[in-house]
Design an enzyme around this catalytic site. Structure first.
Site, PDB file in Angstrom:
ATOM      1  N   ASP A 199      49.229 -11.299  24.744  1.00 17.52           N
ATOM      2  CA  ASP A 199      50.506 -10.854  25.300  1.00 17.52           C
ATOM      3  C   ASP A 199      51.675 -11.522  24.594  1.00 17.52           C
ATOM      4  O   ASP A 199      51.493 -12.322  23.675  1.00 17.52           O
ATOM      5  CB  ASP A 199      50.550 -11.124  26.806  1.00 17.52           C
ATOM      6  CG  ASP A 199      50.666 -12.605  27.139  1.00 17.52           C
ATOM      7  OD1 ASP A 199      50.347 -13.452  26.272  1.00 17.52           O
ATOM      8  OD2 ASP A 199      51.090 -12.924  28.259  1.00 17.52           O
ATOM      9  N   GLU A 202      51.648 -15.141  24.184  1.00 19.29           N
ATOM     10  CA  GLU A 202      50.589 -15.609  23.292  1.00 19.29           C
ATOM     11  C   GLU A 202      49.517 -16.427  24.008  1.00 19.29           C
ATOM     12  O   GLU A 202      48.898 -17.307  23.428  1.00 19.29           O
ATOM     13  CB  GLU A 202      51.192 -16.432  22.144  1.00 19.29           C
ATOM     14  CG  GLU A 202      52.299 -15.697  21.418  1.00 19.29           C
ATOM     15  CD  GLU A 202      52.808 -16.448  20.203  1.00 19.29           C
ATOM     16  OE1 GLU A 202      53.092 -17.650  20.344  1.00 19.29           O
ATOM     17  OE2 GLU A 202      52.917 -15.841  19.131  1.00 19.29           O
TER      18      GLU A 202
END
EC number: 3.2.1.3
Length: 610
Positions: A199, A202
């Protein structure tokens, strides 16, 4: 935003930012007349000419100048694309000084697309590599890879510039230089939108609302720009509806579940970021695309912001329905899990977007889904549709506006006197934390202030891309990849028409306030010297003295106001004098171009002694 991740608060007028006013502000909307320096702070983080990025390759956007504790001196595809979208919108609206930065960025991305990384090569997944070194070489250490939002956001940024080229009769440039780079990103998105990736923070390797929603937008824009360039993007056409279909799965009935896994609630400001980065000023309050004024987006706004009300000490005592400091997600532990400037500004930006849409369509519809949001800020509200001619419409707008202003004030309250934005501020006392001069933060401030003044970007075609297909299937489609080589940009790509003409002549002089954060001793003075006559032409005897009358224990700030000719570029440094001794700050020389923008009578340049 990086297993970590990627604001301050002053005021910048739309003209200074360079966006176009597409909806006339109300009579009580006061437009600012001073460029507060935020755009310059953003540009300072872009190579090669940025004062914080002089040792990077041209066009690369560094996340922050910080090189340790933590080190953000890298370029991230996602952050860079969001920053360049902000810059491109400003350029398209008339800030022509930004064109070279856009060209250098596009050229740098064409080179980066060709790198072989741990994510792969050009046609084998490499475009999902999240970050690179500032010399345009791969980052080969362990990281949360791949990340699939970057190519989508980059495509959107480049399409915005391609659209400007077409509007100004530079068809060949858009087709031969920009389109090949965009086409690669669109091929990646159509092929990988339905695969798991990390996402935007991270941290979670799972389906992500933010990633899916920006991918859907990119595919829709890909269809439209391909047609405008007499090209085709069949893989965009087949996958955009399916991405929209999948987007619906993140809705729980009361909020957006931004991702899955790691024991989280799924409440995440990433969902608000998704709404504002797919805001369409020509769109309506559509639930399927989570437009800012939609019932879903408003209900989600309440759910996400409420999740931070009780967990941050600085939010203590704030009543329900009043703005609070906002972080990434309530379970966050990075730097002990604090509010972020960009998250708090995002909460405000969605509300300004929503008000723009309500004013544009001339009505506000309150449903059972959105009622809790409205009830918090306007207890008398009733379900139903409130036309713009009704008193209720004005009452609701006033309540939402006050609520949005509250988020701006929260961010301002915890911004240091310099106006320079860090990544986070303490959940306990509001002290700035993590890295300073976060580039994404400056971009988020510029966009929220633009929306605050009813200044919006171009439509991305949401009206024709909001219908869910009758059949939804998990799928992907492979598109073509090709080497995009940019050897040079044609000169004189000047606008053929100004989108927002200046009612008066452009200013020839601008009063610039130089603000320097420097800790000094009694008897020590600070001066400004530079390459132009107004700054002494590098002669320390003619250097301009700075004032210390606002210097305080909690704000070691010096300043000076100098009237300078507009559009002039120069180099400068600060020096200290004590007795007969002169001390220069460290290299390199700082660089600045005096703004020449319609309606701007002053500017601010912010620096810290080095």
């Amino acid at each position: 935003m990086r297993v970590t991740s990627l604001l301050w608060s002053s005021l910048v007028i739309p003209a200074a930012v360079g966006f176009q006013v597409r909806f006339k502000p109300s009579e009580d909307t006061a437009l600012d007349t001073v460029d507060d320096g935020t755009l310059q702070s953003l540009l300072d983080n872009i190579g090669l000419n940025g004062s914080n990025a002089w040792d990077t390759r041209p066009g690369l956007v560094i996340a922050s100048p910080s090189k340790k504790d933590p080190n953000y001196f890298f370029t991230w595809t996602r952050d860079s694309a969001l920053v360049l979208k902000c810059i491109t919108d400003a350029f398209a609206a008339g800030n022509t000084a930004l064109q070279e930065t856009i060209h250098e960025y596009i050229s740098s991305q064409a080179r980066i697309q060709l790198l072989n990384t741990r994510s792969g090569g050009l046609s084998s997944g490499g475009l999902g590599e999240p970050k690179y070194r500032v010399d345009e070489t791969p980052y080969n250490e362990d990281w949360g890879r791949p990340q699939a939002d970057g190519p989508a956001l980059r495509a959107t940024a480049l399409i915005a510039y391609a659209r400007w080229l077409l509007e100004n009769d530079y068809y060949d440039v858009a087709k031969s230089i920009v389109w090949p780079v965009v086409k690669n990103d669109l091929s990646y998105v159509s092929e990988h939108w339905n695969t798991t990736a990390f996402d935007l923070w991270e941290e979670v390797n799972s389906p992500s609302f933010f990633t899916t929603i920006v991918q859907h937008r990119a595919l829709v824009e890909g269809i439209n720009i391909a047609r405008a360039l007499d090209e085709t993007c069949p893989h965009c056409e087949s996958q955009a509806p399916q991405a929209l279909c999948y987007l619906q799965s993140y809705w729980t009935g009361t909020a957006v579940r931004s991702n899955y896994g790691q024991g989280r609630s799924g409440l995440d400001v990433a969902s608000i970021l998704g709404s504002i980065h797919t805001f369409d000023p020509e769109g309506e309050c559509d639930d399927t695309t989570f437009q800012p004024c939609s019932a879903r987006a408003l209900a989600n706004h309440k759910a996400v912001t409420d999740s931070f009300r009780s967990i941050y000490k600085i939010n203590g005592g704030i009543k329900q329905g009043e703005a609070v400091a906002v972080g990434r997600y309530p379970e966050d532990v990075y730097f002990n899990g604090n509010p972020w400037y960009l998250a708090t500004y995002a909460a405000a930006e969605q509300l300004y977007d929503a008000m723009y849409q309500w004013n544009k369509i001339g009505k506000i519809t309150v449903t059972d889904v959105s009622m809790p949001f409205f009830k918090d800020i306007y207890p008398e509200v009733q379900t139903g549709t409130h036309e713009s001619s009704s008193p209720e419409f004005g009452n609701i707008i006033a309540a939402v506006k006050a609520y949005a202003e509250g988020y701006i004030e929260v961010a301002k309250k915890y911004t240091p006197c310099t106006g320079m934005l860090s990544e986070q501020f303490s959940r306990d006392n509001g002290t700035p934390l993590s890295v300073a001069d976060l580039t994404w933060s400056y971009a988020s401030y510029l966009t929220v202030m633009a929306r605050r003044n009813s200044v919006v970007p171009a439509s991305w075609g949401e009206k024709n891309a909001r219908d869910i297909p009758s059949t939804c299937v998990p799928s992907s489609a492979t598109g073509p990849y090709q080497t995009a080589t940019i050897t040079h940009w044609p000169p004189n790509l000047t606008p053929t028409a100004q989108p927002s003409p200046c009612p008066t002549a452009l200013p020839t002089k601008n009063n610039v306030r130089f603000r320097l954060l420097a800790t000094t001793q009694v008897g020590e003075d600070v001066f400004l010297v530079g390459s132009i006559p107004e700054l002494g032409s590098w002669d320390v005897k003619k250097a301009v003295p700075l004032n210390a009358d606002i210097y305080a224990d909690n704000c070691h700030q010096w300043y000076v106001d100098i009237e300078l000719p507009t559009a002039v570029a120069f180099e400068y440094k600060f020096i200290r004098k004590r007795g007969g001794e002169v001390v220069w700050e460290q290299d390199p020389n700082r660089k600045y171009t005096v703004p020449q923008t319609c309606g701007v009578s002053g500017a601010i340049k912010r620096d810290t002694w080095r």
